[in-house]
Design an enzyme around this catalytic site. Structure first.
Site, short mmCIF file in Angstrom:
data_model
loop_
_atom_site.label_atom_id
_atom_site.label_comp_id
_atom_site.label_asym_id
_atom_site.label_seq_id
_atom_site.Cartn_x
_atom_site.Cartn_y
_atom_site.Cartn_z
N ASP A 188 0.94 -4.12 4.28
CA ASP A 188 1.04 -3.29 5.48
C ASP A 188 1.94 -2.08 5.22
O ASP A 188 3.10 -2.24 4.83
CB ASP A 188 1.58 -4.10 6.65
N PHE A 208 1.85 -6.55 14.55
CA PHE A 208 1.19 -7.30 13.49
C PHE A 208 -0.32 -7.02 13.42
O PHE A 208 -0.94 -6.66 14.41
CB PHE A 208 1.41 -8.82 13.62
N ASP A 256 2.84 -4.08 -1.77
CA ASP A 256 3.01 -4.57 -0.41
C ASP A 256 1.70 -4.25 0.31
O ASP A 256 0.95 -3.36 -0.11
CB ASP A 256 4.20 -3.86 0.25
#
Length: 182
Positions: free
Chosen positions: A9, A19, A7
């Site tokens: 973030d 974000f 993954d």
């Protein structure tokens, strides 16, 4: 082939509740880049699988995501690492797509592209949706405490037997040397 899905973030870089919207906001987690470098040198194929609903929400466009990933690739290359591909879901959560984690679509697409069985894929994530995506594809989930991982570790929904590591560097130590901090 030794395939490790990461993954983005919360595993490679710091997560943000608003974000990652620009290359300047992309900040690596301490030790993550060196871990990727070590895994690359040891012959692992590394692929990123990331939900990027900021595209579907109209916050950034694909061109900006590419600029963010260019910064990530450059930083990883600087330490001798390599990401073989980045797979991303651009859809907002309410779109009902098959690629947004926790759905297994990204994991299955990666396995198909790299010609490996999903059961032979490891995925490092910091959230329950990462773990669910790889588990439902038949692969093996590894949770890190960085990002949202410490919260996920405490969840009653954490799949039984999921190995938990402090960070990506600890995952690399485990995969490369069998070192496991308790």
């Amino acid at each position: 082939m030794k395939l490790l899905i990461l993954d983005r973030d919360g595993v490679i870089n710091e997560d943000r509740p608003d974000f990652i919207k620009s290359p300047e906001e992309w900040l690596p987690i301490a030790g993550s880049l060196n871990a990727i470098g070590e895994l690359t040198r040891a012959g692992w194929t590394l692929v990123v699988a990331t939900n990027q609903s900021c595209i579907g929400r109209g916050i950034i466009d694909v061109a900006m995501l590419n600029r963010i990933h260019a910064k990530m690739h450059k930083a990883i290359h600087h330490v001798g690492g390599h990401i073989d591909a980045v797979f991303f879901c651009p859809h907002a959560p309410d779109m009902g797509c098959a690629c947004r984690k926790p759905a297994p679509g990204l994991v299955l697409d990666i396995a198909k592209r790299f010609r490996v069985e999903p059961k032979d894929c490891y995925m490092v994530g910091d959230s329950l949706r990462d773990l669910a995506a790889v588990n439902s594809a038949g692969g093996r989930a590894l949770l890190v405490r960085t990002g949202n991982g410490a919260k996920a570790e405490l969840s009653a929904d954490l799949p039984a037997g999921t190995p938990v590591f402090d960070d990506l560097a600890a995952v690399a130590d485990y995969l490369l040397y069998g070192i496991r901090e308790e």
